[in-house]
Structure formats: C-alpha cells, structure tokens
Design an enzyme around this catalytic site. Structure first.
Site, PDB file in Angstrom:
ATOM      1  N   SER A 118       0.821  -1.212   0.000  1.00  0.00           N
ATOM      2  CA  SER A 118       0.000   0.000   0.000  1.00  0.00           C
ATOM      3  C   SER A 118       0.851   1.257   0.000  1.00  0.00           C
ATOM      4  CB  SER A 118      -0.887   0.008   1.245  1.00  0.00           C
ATOM      5  OG  SER A 118      -1.482   1.281   1.407  1.00  0.00           O
ATOM      6  N   TYR A 140      -3.270   5.129  -4.686  1.00  0.00           N
ATOM      7  CA  TYR A 140      -4.560   5.778  -4.845  1.00  0.00           C
ATOM      8  C   TYR A 140      -4.371   6.930  -5.832  1.00  0.00           C
ATOM      9  CZ  TYR A 140      -6.174   3.294  -0.645  1.00  0.00           C
ATOM     10  OH  TYR A 140      -6.527   2.336   0.260  1.00  0.00           O
ATOM     11  N   THR A 166      -5.778   1.578  -6.975  1.00  0.00           N
ATOM     12  CA  THR A 166      -7.023   1.353  -6.231  1.00  0.00           C
ATOM     13  C   THR A 166      -7.854   2.621  -6.325  1.00  0.00           C
ATOM     14  OG1 THR A 166      -5.872  -0.098  -4.685  1.00  0.00           O
ATOM     15  CG2 THR A 166      -8.003   0.757  -3.979  1.00  0.00           C
ATOM     16  N   ARG A 175     -19.205   4.997  11.194  1.00  0.00           N
ATOM     17  CA  ARG A 175     -19.463   3.563  11.281  1.00  0.00           C
ATOM     18  C   ARG A 175     -20.364   3.338  12.475  1.00  0.00           C
ATOM     19  NH1 ARG A 175     -13.384   3.225  10.655  1.00  0.00           N
ATOM     20  NH2 ARG A 175     -13.136   2.553   8.508  1.00  0.00           N
ATOM     21  N   LYS A 273      -7.854  -2.011  -9.188  1.00  0.00           N
ATOM     22  CA  LYS A 273      -8.481  -2.703  -8.058  1.00  0.00           C
ATOM     23  C   LYS A 273      -9.743  -1.967  -7.636  1.00  0.00           C
ATOM     24  CE  LYS A 273      -7.399  -4.127  -3.296  1.00  0.00           C
ATOM     25  NZ  LYS A 273      -7.891  -3.060  -2.427  1.00  0.00           N
ATOM     26  N   HIS A 297     -13.193  -3.222  -1.531  1.00  0.00           N
ATOM     27  CA  HIS A 297     -12.263  -2.682  -0.539  1.00  0.00           C
ATOM     28  C   HIS A 297     -12.503  -3.332   0.833  1.00  0.00           C
ATOM     29  CE1 HIS A 297      -9.433   0.912  -0.620  1.00  0.00           C
ATOM     30  NE2 HIS A 297      -9.256   0.442   0.591  1.00  0.00           N
ATOM     31  N   ASP A 328     -10.982  -9.939  -4.401  1.00  0.00           N
ATOM     32  CA  ASP A 328     -10.643  -9.931  -2.987  1.00  0.00           C
ATOM     33  C   ASP A 328     -11.846  -9.502  -2.185  1.00  0.00           C
ATOM     34  OD1 ASP A 328     -10.313  -6.895  -2.106  1.00  0.00           O
ATOM     35  OD2 ASP A 328      -9.370  -7.045  -4.063  1.00  0.00           O
ATOM     36  N   GLY A 329     -11.909 -10.047  -0.956  1.00  0.00           N
ATOM     37  CA  GLY A 329     -13.009  -9.726  -0.046  1.00  0.00           C
ATOM     38  C   GLY A 329     -13.612 -10.983   0.543  1.00  0.00           C
ATOM     39  N   ARG A 332     -11.414 -16.496   3.758  1.00  0.00           N
ATOM     40  CA  ARG A 332     -10.989 -16.920   5.105  1.00  0.00           C
ATOM     41  C   ARG A 332     -10.494 -18.355   5.134  1.00  0.00           C
ATOM     42  NH1 ARG A 332     -11.380 -12.302   5.024  1.00  0.00           N
ATOM     43  NH2 ARG A 332     -12.729 -10.923   6.239  1.00  0.00           N
ATOM     44  N   ARG A 352      -7.553  -9.019   5.507  1.00  0.00           N
ATOM     45  CA  ARG A 352      -7.596  -9.248   6.957  1.00  0.00           C
ATOM     46  C   ARG A 352      -6.954 -10.558   7.377  1.00  0.00           C
ATOM     47  NH1 ARG A 352     -12.179  -6.752   5.424  1.00  0.00           N
ATOM     48  NH2 ARG A 352     -12.799  -4.847   6.525  1.00  0.00           N
TER      49      ARG A 352
END
Ligand code: FMN
Length: 417
Positions: A118, A140, A166, A175, A273, A297, A328-329, A332, A352
């Site tokens: 990143s 970005y 991205t 949030r 992306k 994202h 991606d996303g 797991r 993650r």
C-alpha cells in the site's frame, strides 16, 4: 543431582489451524483501536458482512472415490508465477507489528506469492523490495500528475514489478460501531492518553519495545520529492489522507493515462483494483489494464455494495478472456479460494486474513495463514476430484438461484429502471 528443565505446559503453540483462530489471537493481542481498524467496515457493515456470508451460500458436491493423488495449485497471474492462487492485497498495516509490511513481504517471498504494498504502508517500498518479494506497488489517485509520476518512478526504481491502482474510495465517514481512534502522531502525550488501551496488551507492547520502535503512523511512500530530487520526510497519515481527499476524482482518461505512464516507466502489469460493475470492467479493458480486482475494498468503501464473490462470475464472463480477473473480499479458508477460482477468478487477494496472522505471530503468522489456505485448497481439490486448479469450472460449485450480481449490465438496469 539431576536437574529437570521444566517447560511451561500452558505455553501457547504459536501455530494456528485456521484463520478464525488467528483472528481470535489478534483480537486478544492488539490494543482495541488497532484491532478495530483491521475489522472495520463502513456504515452499517452490510458489505463487510456479506463478503464473508456469501461464501457460506456456496457449496460443493464431493466424490467418494477416484480422487487424484497429486494436485497442483501453482499458476501464472499478473505476469508472475505463483505457488498458489493467493496474493497479498495491499493494506496499511500501521501498528499491527513492528516489522509491518517487511514481515508480510518476507512471508510472501517464502511462500512464493505476490506482495501488494500500500502507498499508505508503514514501511518504504525500498525496504519491502529488499526482501526479494515480487512487489506490486499500490497507489490511490492522490496528488497531481507530476506527483503521481514521481511516486511511480520511485516504486519502479525500488524494483516493484507491477502497479495496483485502487480507485474505489468514496470517503465515507461514520461507522455504526464507532471508528477506531487514530492519533495524528504517537508522541508521549498520546502514549499516556491511550495507555489504558495498550497497557492490557503486554505482548504487543513487548514486540514494539523489543524492536525499539513505536508505531509512527506516517506514510513513507508518499514522501515529497524536492526540486533537487531528494526525498523529504514522510507525511503523517492525516496529511496523506488530506491530500487524497482534496484530489479531484479520476476520470477514465486519467485511468488510461496512469496505465500509459506506468507502461513507459516500467512496462510491468497495471492492475485496477475495486471494480464491481461489468460496464466498468469493459471500460477498464478498453483503457488497456492487464488485470483487475473485483473488490469492494473489504467492505470499507460504499456500504451496500454486494459481496465481491457475487460479482466475480458476471465480470469474468465479460472480460476474463482479455485480462486477468482476480478478486478480494471475505477469503478466510482454502475452499473460499477454490470457489472464487471456479467462478472465474484467476487468483484471489487476501487482506484481513494475513493481518490477523501478522498480529498473531509476525512473519511466521503470515506464512501460517498462507499454509492454512494452501491446505484448504488442496483438500477441496481432492474432494472435487480434480488434479489442478486449472480444471475448476462453475459447475464445481453449488450456487443458489440469484447468487450472482451482474452490476452495470442491461439485466440489472432493467431490474432497476
Ligand atoms: C486495515 C485495512 C487497510 C487497507 N488498506 C488498503 C490500502 O491501503 N490500499 C488498498 O488498495 N486496499 C486496502 N485495503 C483493502 C484490501 O486491500 C482488500 O481489498 C480487502 O482487505 C479484502 O477483503 P478481506 O480483508 O476480507 O480479505 C485495506 C483493508 C484493510 C482491512
């Protein structure tokens, strides 16, 4: 006299068997604001929730005999050979571990996969490429064109072998579970103020104490270049975010321009992306991108966007013959990777999952996550009776009716006049 060395019988085995276990350890080990920053999604968390939940709707029909003894998952993606179809998605891993992206890159190199770095990372692109990892630098759309070119030149000079642009960010604030606190800089006063949150996390404190570093929350890859070519000091996270916020959003001409600049500077793949819509995928193809990632994202952009896995097949059907489609996303486990590849992705990127591994056990924890995914992919291939990921087709997955979301097509436009 016989001396018996006593081992602590309660000492935790640092190895973990699943990403969920790594997540639990990360939660235990990290200060609440740092853990909060990892799991966060935007707004009510509809998208971040669906990213994982959608994989639960997909199933398999395993064979009982006739499976293959040897199974292969090595592939070529973004112009590189990787040992498994799992790449490291770029994330700013500020404050998770003192070795940050350098540890992640070492793990990627050790396991034979691509490292996405990143532009908001805590380590410089030079430190990361020095690990020998195949590094794709992520940018970005921030700063003016001259600045964008300077940053590309720096990444290329450092040895980056691809660029990820991205562009999916709509600066959502608010949030429902509250945003984690991110201090402007970590000075003594901040340390004292946040002490109650970190004092209960001795392992995390110990790791940073041992490294002699405190998390500095700067973005070294966005350091300005002076007129004489020397690199200035790294901006704080907030200064960098402000530059990004105040940069006018890119047009499709800007995307084509970016791709063209990178082609001239480096000649290595340019990845877009954050694509969710079929019409955008077609525009990306027309702009000449080598690859795109179907992504929301990690649920951090516009809440209400469908799970990334729901958007893969319509986009892969539209442009998968012309360019590499990755996604991606919500990945797991290895079976999630197999589902995504079966539905048309050439590979997946993880976010993650490796951050939790990093928090749980540094470089070894990231390797552990990649090994968990490798084991899960192999097991799913065995159950499905295929010998290679190249054999996977949509027919290998049980897909419920109305699972896919073909955004930006006549079908969805007609459904939403
Ligand atoms: C803490 C965090 C930081 C992120 N930072 C970036 C970033 O700097 N650049 C970027 O392109 N994507 C970033 N992402 C998005 C990831 O690259 C990826 O799209 C997402 O994490 C995938 O979903 P997953 O976490 O469910 O695997 C970030 C995600 C998280 C969780």
């Amino acid at each position: 006299m016989l001396l018996v060395k006593l081992e602590n019988p309660w000492k935790q085995n640092p190895w973990f068997e699943s990403v969920a276990v790594a997540q639990r350890r990360a939660r235990k080990r990290l200060p609440a604001p740092v853990y909060g920053a990892l799991v966060a999604g935007s707004e009510r968390g509809q998208t971040v929730g669906d990213n994982e939940a959608a994989f639960r709707e997909l199933g398999f029909a395993p064979h009982v005999a006739g499976q293959h003894t040897e199974r292969s998952m090595a592939t070529t993606v973004l112009g590189r050979e990787v040992s498994l179809p799992v790449l490291i998605s770029p994330t700013g891993v500020q404050a998770v571990h003192p070795d940050g992206e350098v540890a992640v890159a070492r793990a990627a190199a050790a396991r034979g996969t691509i490292m996405g770095l990143s532009n908001f990372a805590s380590k410089s692109v030079e430190e990361v490429t020095a690990t020998g990892a195949m590094t794709f630098f992520q940018m970005y759309w921030t700063g003016d064109r001259e600045v964008v070119v300077q940053r590309m030149q720096r990444a290329h000079a450092a040895g980056a072998v691809g660029l990820i642009a991205t562009l999916d960010w709509s600066f959502s604030v608010g949030r429902d579970w509250g945003s984690p606190e991110i201090p402007e800089k970590v000075d003594l006063r901040t340390m004292v103020r946040m002490a109650p949150k970190v004092i209960t996390k001795p392992r995390w404190l110990y790791e940073f104490g041992r490294s002699g570093e405190i998390p500095d929350l700067t973005a070294p890859n966005l350091a300005p270049r002076g007129a004489d070519g020397t690199l200035g000091s790294a901006p704080t996270f907030f200064t960098a975010y402000y530059e990004w916020m105040t940069t006018p959003p890119p047009s499709w001409e800007d995307v084509a321009w970016m791709r063209e600049q990178w082609a001239q500077i480096s000649g290595t793949p340019f990845v877009l992306k954050g694509v969710c819509r079929v019409d955008d995928a077609l525009r990306a193809r027309d702009a000449g991108v080598a690859a795109l990632s179907v992504s929301n994202h990690g649920g951090n952009n516009l809440d209400g966007t469908p799970a990334a896995i729901r958007m893969v097949k319509p986009i892969a059907d539209a442009v998968g013959h012309d360019l590499d489609v990755v996604m991606d996303g919500g990945i797991r486990r290895g079976s999630d990777v197999v589902k995504a590849v079966a539905l048309g992705a050439r590979a997946v990127m993880i976010g993650r999952a490796y951050l939790w591994g990093l928090a749980a056990n540094g470089q070894a924890g990231v390797e552990n996550v990649l090994d968990v995914l490798r084991g899960g992919i192999d097991s799913a291939l065995m159950g499905l009776g295929v010998s290679s990921i190249d054999e996977l087709t949509p027919d290998h997955v049980l897909v419920p009716a109305s699972f896919h979301r073909a955004l930006g097509t006549e079908a969805t436009d007609a459904a939403n006049p």
